[in-house]
Write a protein that holds these residues in place. Structure first.
Motif, PDB file in Angstrom:
ATOM      1  N   GLY A 177      -0.351 -86.442  13.440  1.00 48.64           N
ATOM      2  CA  GLY A 177      -0.905 -87.782  13.273  1.00 48.64           C
ATOM      3  C   GLY A 177      -0.832 -88.341  11.858  1.00 48.64           C
ATOM      4  N   GLU A 221       3.905 -96.151  18.767  1.00 48.70           N
ATOM      5  CA  GLU A 221       2.524 -95.750  19.046  1.00 48.70           C
ATOM      6  C   GLU A 221       1.914 -94.906  17.922  1.00 48.70           C
ATOM      7  N   ASN A 222       2.693 -93.945  17.407  1.00 46.77           N
ATOM      8  CA  ASN A 222       2.163 -93.045  16.374  1.00 46.77           C
ATOM      9  C   ASN A 222       1.892 -93.780  15.071  1.00 46.77           C
ATOM     10  N   LYS A 265       1.165 -96.956  14.905  1.00 42.49           N
ATOM     11  CA  LYS A 265      -0.007 -97.817  15.167  1.00 42.49           C
ATOM     12  C   LYS A 265      -1.301 -97.014  15.018  1.00 42.49           C
ATOM     13  N   GLN A 266      -1.285 -95.786  15.527  1.00 41.28           N
ATOM     14  CA  GLN A 266      -2.478 -94.920  15.404  1.00 41.28           C
ATOM     15  C   GLN A 266      -2.727 -94.552  13.944  1.00 41.28           C
ATOM     16  N   GLN A 271      -4.414 -97.400  12.185  1.00 41.85           N
ATOM     17  CA  GLN A 271      -5.828 -97.457  12.560  1.00 41.85           C
ATOM     18  C   GLN A 271      -6.632 -96.394  11.794  1.00 41.85           C
ATOM     19  N   LYS A 272      -6.061 -95.183  11.733  1.00 41.76           N
ATOM     20  CA  LYS A 272      -6.749 -94.076  11.053  1.00 41.76           C
ATOM     21  C   LYS A 272      -6.981 -94.381   9.569  1.00 41.76           C
TER      22      LYS A 272
END
Length: 202
Positions: free
Chosen positions: A141, A175-176, A178-179, A182-183
């Motif tokens: 992540g 997706e990764n 985007k995550q 956010q993190k």
């Protein structure tokens, strides 16, 4: 505690990774933003005729990536060993390659050349983003070592600028990434910086 002053245009762009890092380090810093028309006056006072410039206890230093790396070392975001530091450097260089491809199109004044550069950006940028997205997936992540580093902060900090130049949300399909965004934006010190920073579109 050293005193910090960052001098840059009144935008996020290349100043923002430094602002993210200073915020993460929980240090007070002077965020000096000058208007375009004052640039000819300020330019001769900078080390290389460019900004951002960081003053540390009155000593001026330029080059945003070098400044970011220095601050990252101070705040434990430069990797757990030399190999991780190298991986972070390679990732940051790649992020700036993406920026260069997009900027070449965005800043081009000649319409024919601009279309040509847009075509190149539309071919090259998704390939880079796909690889960066895979990298985040493989590394728990984050870009490197399964932990937050200045590569993550750099990417998220200049994303608004990249989107602004490209006139689209470039990570929409990833997706990764985007995550990751956010993190990073949920790190308390970064979150509070984003909430209080001057509002600009890039």
């Amino acid at each position: 505690m050293p005193s910090y002053k960052l001098t840059y245009f009144p935008v996020q762009a290349l100043g923002e990774p430094i602002r993210f890092l200073l915020s993460y380090g929980n240090v007070e810093f002077v965020d000096e933003r000058f208007n375009e028309e004052d640039w000819p006056k300020i330019k001769p006072t900078t080390p290389y005729g460019q900004v951002p410039v960081l003053e540390v206890d009155g000593k001026k230093i330029a080059q945003s990536t070098a400044i970011s790396r220095y601050l990252a070392k101070q705040y434990g975001l430069a990797g757990k060993n030399d190999w991780e530091s190298l991986e972070i450097d390679a990732t940051v260089d790649t992020i700036h390659d993406v920026r260069a491809k997009i900027a070449a199109y965005s800043y081009e004044k000649n319409e024919t050349a601009k279309q040509e550069k847009l075509k190149i950006a539309k071919e090259v940028v998704p390939d880079y983003l796909k690889r960066l997205d895979d990298q985040v997936q493989k590394n728990g992540g984050y870009f490197v070592g399964g932990a937050l580093t200045w590569a993550d902060l750099t990417f998220v900090a200049i994303l608004d600028y990249l989107n602004y130049m490209m006139k689209e949300n470039i990570i929409e399909k990833y997706e990764n990434l985007k995550q990751l965004k956010q993190k990073v934006e949920e790190v308390p010190a970064i979150k509070s910086w984003i909430e209080k920073r001057p509002s600009t579109d890039h």
